[in-house]
Design a protein around this motif. Structure first.
Motif, short mmCIF file in Angstrom:
data_model
loop_
_atom_site.label_atom_id
_atom_site.label_comp_id
_atom_site.label_asym_id
_atom_site.label_seq_id
_atom_site.Cartn_x
_atom_site.Cartn_y
_atom_site.Cartn_z
N PRO A 193 11.74 8.92 3.75
CA PRO A 193 12.71 8.15 2.95
C PRO A 193 12.21 7.89 1.52
O PRO A 193 12.97 8.08 0.56
N LEU A 194 10.96 7.50 1.39
CA LEU A 194 10.39 7.21 0.07
C LEU A 194 10.44 8.44 -0.81
O LEU A 194 10.89 8.39 -1.96
N VAL A 195 10.01 9.56 -0.29
CA VAL A 195 9.99 10.81 -1.06
C VAL A 195 11.40 11.22 -1.47
O VAL A 195 11.65 11.56 -2.63
N ALA A 196 12.34 11.16 -0.54
CA ALA A 196 13.72 11.57 -0.83
C ALA A 196 14.36 10.68 -1.89
O ALA A 196 15.05 11.17 -2.80
N ILE A 197 14.12 9.38 -1.80
CA ILE A 197 14.70 8.44 -2.77
C ILE A 197 14.10 8.68 -4.15
O ILE A 197 14.83 8.74 -5.15
N LEU A 198 12.79 8.84 -4.23
CA LEU A 198 12.15 9.06 -5.53
C LEU A 198 12.57 10.39 -6.15
O LEU A 198 12.77 10.48 -7.36
N GLU A 199 12.74 11.43 -5.33
CA GLU A 199 13.22 12.71 -5.85
C GLU A 199 14.64 12.56 -6.41
O GLU A 199 14.95 13.11 -7.47
N LEU A 200 15.49 11.83 -5.70
CA LEU A 200 16.85 11.62 -6.19
C LEU A 200 16.86 10.84 -7.49
O LEU A 200 17.52 11.22 -8.45
N VAL A 201 16.11 9.75 -7.54
CA VAL A 201 16.04 8.92 -8.75
C VAL A 201 15.57 9.76 -9.94
O VAL A 201 16.12 9.66 -11.04
N ALA A 202 14.58 10.61 -9.73
CA ALA A 202 14.06 11.44 -10.81
C ALA A 202 15.09 12.44 -11.32
O ALA A 202 15.01 12.88 -12.47
N SER A 203 16.07 12.77 -10.50
CA SER A 203 17.07 13.76 -10.89
C SER A 203 18.31 13.14 -11.54
O SER A 203 19.17 13.87 -12.02
N ILE A 204 18.40 11.81 -11.58
CA ILE A 204 19.58 11.12 -12.09
C ILE A 204 19.51 11.01 -13.61
O ILE A 204 18.51 10.56 -14.16
N ALA A 205 20.60 11.39 -14.25
CA ALA A 205 20.70 11.27 -15.70
C ALA A 205 21.59 10.07 -16.04
O ALA A 205 22.53 9.76 -15.30
N GLY A 206 21.31 9.43 -17.13
CA GLY A 206 22.17 8.35 -17.60
C GLY A 206 22.07 7.09 -16.76
O GLY A 206 21.05 6.80 -16.15
N ALA A 207 23.18 6.36 -16.72
CA ALA A 207 23.21 5.06 -16.07
C ALA A 207 23.77 5.11 -14.65
O ALA A 207 24.17 4.09 -14.11
N THR A 208 23.80 6.27 -14.04
CA THR A 208 24.32 6.39 -12.68
C THR A 208 23.45 5.59 -11.71
O THR A 208 22.23 5.71 -11.73
N ALA A 209 24.10 4.79 -10.88
CA ALA A 209 23.38 4.01 -9.87
C ALA A 209 23.12 4.87 -8.63
O ALA A 209 23.82 5.85 -8.38
N ILE A 255 17.62 12.27 12.99
CA ILE A 255 16.73 13.26 13.59
C ILE A 255 15.56 13.50 12.65
O ILE A 255 15.76 13.94 11.52
N PRO A 256 14.32 13.24 13.11
CA PRO A 256 13.16 13.46 12.24
C PRO A 256 13.13 14.89 11.72
O PRO A 256 13.44 15.83 12.44
N GLY A 257 12.77 15.04 10.46
CA GLY A 257 12.68 16.35 9.85
C GLY A 257 13.99 16.82 9.24
O GLY A 257 14.02 17.82 8.55
N GLN A 258 15.07 16.09 9.47
CA GLN A 258 16.35 16.45 8.89
C GLN A 258 16.41 15.95 7.45
O GLN A 258 15.77 14.96 7.09
N ALA A 259 17.21 16.61 6.64
CA ALA A 259 17.40 16.18 5.26
C ALA A 259 18.25 14.91 5.23
O ALA A 259 19.15 14.76 6.06
N PRO A 260 17.99 14.01 4.29
CA PRO A 260 18.84 12.84 4.16
C PRO A 260 20.24 13.24 3.70
O PRO A 260 20.41 14.26 3.04
N ARG A 261 21.22 12.47 4.07
CA ARG A 261 22.60 12.74 3.65
C ARG A 261 22.82 12.14 2.28
O ARG A 261 22.43 11.00 2.02
N ARG A 262 23.44 12.91 1.39
CA ARG A 262 23.75 12.45 0.03
C ARG A 262 25.21 12.68 -0.26
O ARG A 262 25.79 13.68 0.15
N TRP A 263 25.81 11.76 -1.02
CA TRP A 263 27.19 11.94 -1.47
C TRP A 263 27.44 11.09 -2.71
O TRP A 263 26.69 10.17 -3.00
N GLU A 264 28.47 11.47 -3.45
CA GLU A 264 28.86 10.74 -4.64
C GLU A 264 30.09 9.91 -4.34
O GLU A 264 30.98 10.35 -3.61
N ALA A 265 30.13 8.71 -4.89
CA ALA A 265 31.28 7.81 -4.77
C ALA A 265 31.43 7.08 -6.10
O ALA A 265 30.60 7.24 -7.01
N ALA A 266 32.46 6.26 -6.20
CA ALA A 266 32.74 5.56 -7.45
C ALA A 266 31.58 4.65 -7.89
O ALA A 266 31.37 4.45 -9.09
#
Length: 96
Positions: free
Chosen positions: A39-55, A13-24
């Motif tokens: 999608p581009l904005v959400a992915i870049l925001e997530l990447v900027a918030s990741i610490a360490g070597a988390t994929a 649904i346009p305007g909805q937040a992307p779904r995020r979850w943690e897995a192994a």
């Protein structure tokens, strides 16, 4: 599946937040069904918030070509991995 939800489902649904979850294998983000540039904005925001070597595992409905140069500027790379039919799934990781 042993996963921890980090957001609400997008359900395409346009305007909805992307779904995020943690897995192994890392932090997942599902941006399928979102209109550009969400999608581009959400992915870049997530990447900027990741610490360490988390994929980051991206679930997309198209090849996000505009994402790759942005990731490179941040010191991240992307590789296509197996996903569901009709899905483009990427594994993002910090470059060595």
């Amino acid at each position: 599946m042993n996963a921890k939800s980090l957001g609400s489902p997008s359900d395409g649904i346009p305007g909805q937040a992307p779904r995020r979850w943690e897995a192994a294998d890392g932090v997942h983000i599902d941006v399928r069904g979102l209109p550009a540039p969400e999608p581009l904005v959400a992915i870049l925001e997530l990447v900027a918030s990741i610490a360490g070597a988390t994929a980051v595992i991206v679930h997309h409905d198209r090849d996000p070509r505009m994402l790759y140069p942005e990731l490179a500027e941040l010191g991240w790379g992307a590789e296509t991995i197996a996903g569901e039919p009709g899905e483009v799934r990427l594994r993002l990781a910090r470059l060595p």
